[in-house]
Enzyme design. Sequence first.
Site, PDB file in Angstrom:
ATOM      1  N   SER A 114     -11.493  82.596  40.663  1.00 33.11           N
ATOM      2  CA  SER A 114     -11.124  84.012  40.694  1.00 33.11           C
ATOM      3  C   SER A 114     -12.181  84.929  40.083  1.00 33.11           C
ATOM      4  CB  SER A 114      -9.795  84.228  39.952  1.00 33.11           C
ATOM      5  OG  SER A 114      -8.760  83.519  40.589  1.00 33.11           O
ATOM      6  N   THR A 126      15.089  79.061  33.664  1.00 26.32           N
ATOM      7  CA  THR A 126      16.205  78.183  33.306  1.00 26.32           C
ATOM      8  C   THR A 126      17.524  78.939  33.287  1.00 26.32           C
ATOM      9  OG1 THR A 126      14.695  76.856  31.957  1.00 26.32           O
ATOM     10  CG2 THR A 126      17.051  76.572  31.569  1.00 26.32           C
ATOM     11  N   GLY A 141       6.684  79.927  37.486  1.00 26.92           N
ATOM     12  CA  GLY A 141       6.299  81.193  36.892  1.00 26.92           C
ATOM     13  C   GLY A 141       5.955  81.020  35.429  1.00 26.92           C
ATOM     14  N   PRO A 142       5.432  82.043  34.809  1.00 29.55           N
ATOM     15  CA  PRO A 142       5.054  81.967  33.388  1.00 29.55           C
ATOM     16  C   PRO A 142       6.279  81.818  32.486  1.00 29.55           C
ATOM     17  CG  PRO A 142       4.814  84.206  34.226  1.00 29.55           C
ATOM     18  CD  PRO A 142       5.108  83.349  35.411  1.00 29.55           C
ATOM     19  N   PRO A 143       6.066  81.428  31.227  1.00 26.67           N
ATOM     20  CA  PRO A 143       7.200  81.274  30.305  1.00 26.67           C
ATOM     21  C   PRO A 143       7.900  82.601  30.049  1.00 26.67           C
ATOM     22  CG  PRO A 143       5.224  80.191  29.453  1.00 26.67           C
ATOM     23  CD  PRO A 143       4.790  81.005  30.620  1.00 26.67           C
ATOM     24  N   GLY A 144       9.211  82.496  29.816  1.00 28.88           N
ATOM     25  CA  GLY A 144       9.974  83.664  29.399  1.00 28.88           C
ATOM     26  C   GLY A 144      10.401  84.593  30.509  1.00 28.88           C
ATOM     27  N   VAL A 145      10.304  84.160  31.782  1.00 29.90           N
ATOM     28  CA  VAL A 145      10.721  85.057  32.873  1.00 29.90           C
ATOM     29  C   VAL A 145      12.134  84.758  33.350  1.00 29.90           C
ATOM     30  CG1 VAL A 145       8.380  85.509  33.651  1.00 29.90           C
ATOM     31  CG2 VAL A 145       9.636  83.565  34.609  1.00 29.90           C
ATOM     32  N   GLY A 146      12.808  83.746  32.762  1.00 29.97           N
ATOM     33  CA  GLY A 146      14.210  83.505  33.091  1.00 29.97           C
ATOM     34  C   GLY A 146      14.453  82.431  34.116  1.00 29.97           C
ATOM     35  N   LYS A 150      -1.996  89.274  37.790  1.00 33.26           N
ATOM     36  CA  LYS A 150      -3.279  89.894  37.455  1.00 33.26           C
ATOM     37  C   LYS A 150      -3.175  91.418  37.470  1.00 33.26           C
ATOM     38  CE  LYS A 150      -5.967  86.024  39.329  1.00 33.26           C
ATOM     39  NZ  LYS A 150      -6.879  85.582  40.407  1.00 33.26           N
TER      40      LYS A 150
END
Length: 814
Positions: free
Chosen positions: A705, A389, A382-387, A748
Site C-alpha cells: 500500500s 462478538t 474487522g479490527p478489535p472493538g467494532v462489535g 485508511k
Amino acid sequence: MNFFFQEEDVEYLPMLSIDIEPETQVKKEAGPLPEEVPILPLRNTVLFPGVVLPITVGRDKSIKAVKEAYKGNRIVGVIAQKDPSIEDPDQKDLNTIGTIARIARLLKMPDGSTTVIIQGLHRFKTVEILSEEPFMRARIEILQDVPPKDQKEFMAITASLKDLAAEIIKLSPNIPSEAAVVLRNIDNPTFLMHFISSNLNAELKDKQAILEVDSLQDRAHLVLKHLNTELQLLELKNKIQTKVRTDIEKQQREYFLHQQIKKMQEELGGEYANQDIKRLKEKAQTKKWSKEVADVFNRELERLERMHVNSAEYPVQLNYLDLLLELPWGVYTEDNIDLKRTKEILDRDHYGLEKVKERILEYLAVLKLKGDMKSPILCFVGPPGVGKTSLGRSIADAIGRKFIRMSLGGLHDESEIRGHRKTYIGAMPGRIIQSLKKAQSSNPVFILDEIDKVGTDFRGDPSSALLEVLDPEQNNRFYDNYLELEYDLSRVLFIATANTLNTIQPALRDRMEVIEISGYSTEEKIEIARRHLIPKVREAHGLKAKQVKLSDKVIQFIIDNYTRESGVRDLERKLSAVMRSIAKQVAMSETHEPSVTEEEVRKILGPEMVDREIYQENQPPGVAIGLAWTYTGGDILFIETSLSQGKGDLTLTGNLGNVMKESATTALSFIKSRAEELGISPDVFGKTNVHIHVPEGAIPKDGPSAGITIMASVASAFTGRRIKPFFAMTGEITLRGKVLPVGGIKEKILAAKRAGLKNIILCSANRKHVEEINKEFIKGLTFYYVDTMMQVLDIAMEKNDGKRANNRKSLGRK
C-alpha cells in the site's frame, strides 16, 4: 380371527354360548322395520346383519335406550363410534352407517350390571338425529344389499372364506375348538361372510369399511383380503415362536448366569453400580435419539453392567454414558423469526454496520420461508472493538436461540476440536461437543472467536480439524473421537470472528462467507458512545444520569485527542476514567457540575495523546504521508527520504518487510527511468546515496500500500518540490508506471480524517470502495483517482519554486 370380543362398556360375554339364528328367519320374525329407532353406540366393534352380540351396557343413555326399545318393538339402531375413548358421543362422533338389531334378551347380572343380547337384522343409514336426550333417537333409511353379479364366484369366495377361517382357528391356540364346529354348521354364505367379518382381528375402521360396502360380492372380496393378511401374520408369528422355542434353553442358561454375576457383584459392593445403571436406564427412556445412538448406548451399558464398581474402567465408561445422555440429540429450540423485531434488536444493540445487518436479515428471511436449511458459516472480519462478538449475541437474542462463545485464540491442540480417544487417560470430548452439551440445544448461535489466531505445533493443526466443522456439506456428520459417533451440526449457526484473513488457512477461509466490518467514523463513535457506552459505564460506576452529562462536543474531543482506534474499546476505557473521577467526587460529597467540559477531561485524562498538527504542517522535500491498514484499523505513516553524497547506494530503515523493500527499489528505478521528464540530471543517481526511513521503527511494517507514498517521497527529495500539505495517498506501484488498487480503503480513509487530512490520492479501481462509505462520514475530504504514477506526482507535489536547479547540481556539491 378373534372369538373373544373386546369391550363396549364393560365386557362381552362369550359369543359361542348364544344360539345363532339364520338371517332369513330373523327377518320373518322381526316384521316391518320402523323408520325411527333408538341409537345404541358401540365402542370397539361393529355389528353385522345376522350376528348375535352379548353386550354389557354401562352408560346411562345406552341403558335408557335399551330399556325403551325392549318395552316396545325391541328394535334398536347399533352404530360404531369413530373414537372409542369418547364417553358421551354425539352425532359427529358416530359413523353414518350402522345395523338395525333386535333385542333378544335383557338380563340383570349378579353384579348389578345390565346385559343385553342383540342380533343384527339389516344395514341402515342415519338420515337425521331427532333427539339426544334422554337417549339418542334417529330417523333411518334401510340400505339394500346389491346381489352378486356372478353367483358362482361369490360361492367360491365364501368357500375360501370358510377354509381360511378354519386354518386360522387351527393355528390359533387361543381360539376354542368349538369355533370350527360353528363354522362348519353355517350354510348361508351371506351370514358366513358377516360372521367372519364380526370376528376379524382387524381395526374398527376396517370393519366399518366392510359394513359400508353395498355389493355382497365386493364385501366378500374385502373380507377375503383381511383374512389372507391375518393368516400370513399368524403363520409368521408361529414361525417366530418356533424359532424362539429352540433358543429358550440357551437364553435361560444365560439368564441364570447373569443372575449369579449380579449376586456376586452385590456381595462385592455392587449396590452403587446398580443405582448408576438404574439411573442411566430411566434417563435413556426419555431420550428421542436415533437407532444408531440407541444401539451404542445399550451396548456400552451392557459393558458397564459387567464391570466392577471399583475397577479403573468403571468411571470412564460411566462418564461416556452420561455424555451420551446429556447431549441434546435432536433437541432444537424453536426459532422466533420476526424480521421487523430482529431489525429493531440489531439496531438497538449496534449502531451502523448496515451491510452486516442486511446479510443477517437475508439469512433469516430464507430460514423463515424454507423452515429448515443448512446454516451458512459467516466470518466477521474487522479490527478489535467494532462489535463482532456482541453481534452474534444479538442474533441469538433476536431469533430465540441459545448462545455459545468459544475462543480459539492460541488454540494449538487438534483434540480440543475433535476430542481425545477414550483409550487415553483423562480423555474428554472436543469443545464443540462440550459446548452443545452445556447449551442443551443442537441449533445454537455458535461464535468461534479469534479464528485467525489458531496455532499449530506437534500436537496437530486445529485449523484442519475445523474444516469439517465449518463445511455446510460435511458438518451434518461431524465425528468426535471421544464420542465415536457422528453428530449433526448442520443447523448450528456458526459465526467466526477474525481481525485479519491473512493468517487463516486458505482451505478454511474458502468454507466461510466473509463479511468485512470496517472501523467506525467519528460520527458513528459519538452515536455509539451516547447510545451504548455512556449508559453502560455510568451504571458500572454507580452513577445516575443526572449526576454526569457529556455533550457530543466533549465526546468528540475525547475521540479526537485521546484515541487512535477503529473500534470503541479504548473510547470505553477513557469514558470509564471520566466516570471514576465523577464517582469519586460524588462519593466524597464534593460539589461538581454534572456537565463535563473539555478542561475537566484534560485534567482527568492528562495531555492530549494524539497530535494531529504533525500531519497538517508543511513538510520539507522528501517527506510524504501514506495510509496503512493494521489489524486495529487504519493508521497514518510518514515516508522520509534523505539524499547524501555517495555511490548511489539505497538504505532502508524502519523495520520494513520484504514487500515494502521491493516497493522502495521499484520506486527508485521508476524515478531513474523518468529522470528527464522530472527534470533530474541522470548523473545525480550515480553519486547520490538514498536513505528511505519510515518512523516508529519498533513496529513491523509491510505491504504494497505504501508504494506510491515511497515513490512520491523519493521524487520529492530529488526534485526539491514539497508534497502539498493535508495530502495522503495509498496504492501499489509497478515498473511500468501503473498504480494498482489496495484493500482496507474505509479504514485508511477514516484514519486520514481522524488525522485532519483533507486530500487523498487513490487508484481509480478503489473508487467503488469509497462510494460504499456513508457520505456523511467523509464530508470535507477530497479524493483524487489516478491510474499512473506520474499523475500522483502532478497532483501531490508543489510546483518548482525556482530556488533549486532542475538538474540538482547543488546536490553534488553538498
